[in-house]
Scaffold this active site. Sequence first.
Site, mmCIF file in Angstrom:
data_model
loop_
_atom_site.group_PDB
_atom_site.id
_atom_site.type_symbol
_atom_site.label_atom_id
_atom_site.label_comp_id
_atom_site.label_asym_id
_atom_site.label_seq_id
_atom_site.Cartn_x
_atom_site.Cartn_y
_atom_site.Cartn_z
ATOM 1 N N THR A 112 0.852 -1.189 0.000
ATOM 2 C CA THR A 112 0.000 0.000 0.000
ATOM 3 C C THR A 112 0.886 1.236 0.000
ATOM 4 O OG1 THR A 112 -1.787 1.169 1.156
ATOM 5 C CG2 THR A 112 -0.202 -0.006 2.531
ATOM 6 N N HIS A 170 2.352 -11.560 14.277
ATOM 7 C CA HIS A 170 3.378 -12.124 15.150
ATOM 8 C C HIS A 170 3.085 -13.579 15.514
ATOM 9 C CE1 HIS A 170 6.900 -11.938 17.433
ATOM 10 N NE2 HIS A 170 6.580 -11.089 18.389
#
Length: 416
Positions: free
Chosen positions: A334, A387
Amino acid sequence: MNEIKVPELAESITEGTIAEWLVKKGDSVEKGDPVVELETDKVNVEVNSDFAGVITEIIREEGDDVEVGDVIAKIDENGEAGNSSSTSEEKSEPQESKTEEVKETKKAETPAKEDSSAKGDVIASPAARKRARELNIDLSAVSPRDPLGRIRPEDVEAAASGASNTSKPAKEEKKPAEKTEFAKPVERVKMSRRRQTIAKRLVDVQHEAAMLTTFNEVDLTNVMKLRSERKEKFIEKHGVKLGFMSFFTKAVVGALKDFPLLNAEIQGNELVIKKFYDIGIAVSTDDGLVVPVVRDADRLDFAGVEKEIGSLGKKARDKKLEMSELQGGSFTITNGGTFGSMLSTPILNAPQVGILGMHNIQKRAMVMPDDTIEVRPMMYLALSYDHRIVDGKEAVQFLVRVKQLLEDPYDLLLEG
């Protein structure tokens, strides 16, 4: 008299909103002519007429939410445009009779076991309604987890297993709060279906993923120099400009090959590590952000990437994207820098586990390895990652690898 119904739109789309009628009552249409534009979660689609004839009745208005199979208009194959006999008959028909006709149509389409949900006080997807019938569950007693109040199949499953509190008072708590009245002027604008979907998914991903962001900066001196050197020959040979996005796309692909867990997703208790490189490129439109996918970016040269990005971007802005062009990406890029952003933390495009944020290019005084100071075009990069899959060390190394590839783009261009 024939009916125009909402057709099957795509495997993952069962509902939409009527964005615009392309015809009006009394218009003559041919078989295959577009009659209405539907706004879905991701794209706008045109519904074509299966019949030739005259539109005698428009049942659902612009802004109405509709589901696959809903009758939205009626068409007379023997009518005449503007003044058909059937239209005249309907005009003289008592309003109560017309209302009953619509009610009977909907009743005929609704299975008997859905009586409690057909009253309009329950919003549920077709899959949820089907599952409720199979499990003999009263949808009015199911508490939706969707913040917009729509019941999904998993809500029905939870109600059946007793994992969900299905009492009616609990459902009342799920209803939106009453509208606040303001003493000063305000404007109320209904959220588009796409904006509602974006809002829900952005909240969902923050609840479901352990999202972190790591940052770095890249010196784009060599990229800009290479673009300047090659731009005229590149346009002459390929008919497209050599932009920044092809460099970043190729750099991301190279880094994903070195750090494959950034190109994975979680499915149940398994990691699905993708051996393909379908890169989503976020595009801002008037209706919100969409992420069309550049397929097999590793197999495209720079010109191929630029052409594909240009084509997908134009389709997005013209609302011409196909569902297949939005599904199945493995990683997303993006570029907030086009709007002047210097730094941001992009949100993951679930179920992907990585997204790279580009930012504005700004000239800054940089200390070089020989301790001299030079003005260099610098860009901050941000990598958001899940994560649960990706450790901090791997995320940092991935971003460093992207930086290295961009700062030495000649090899990248040759290899690409």
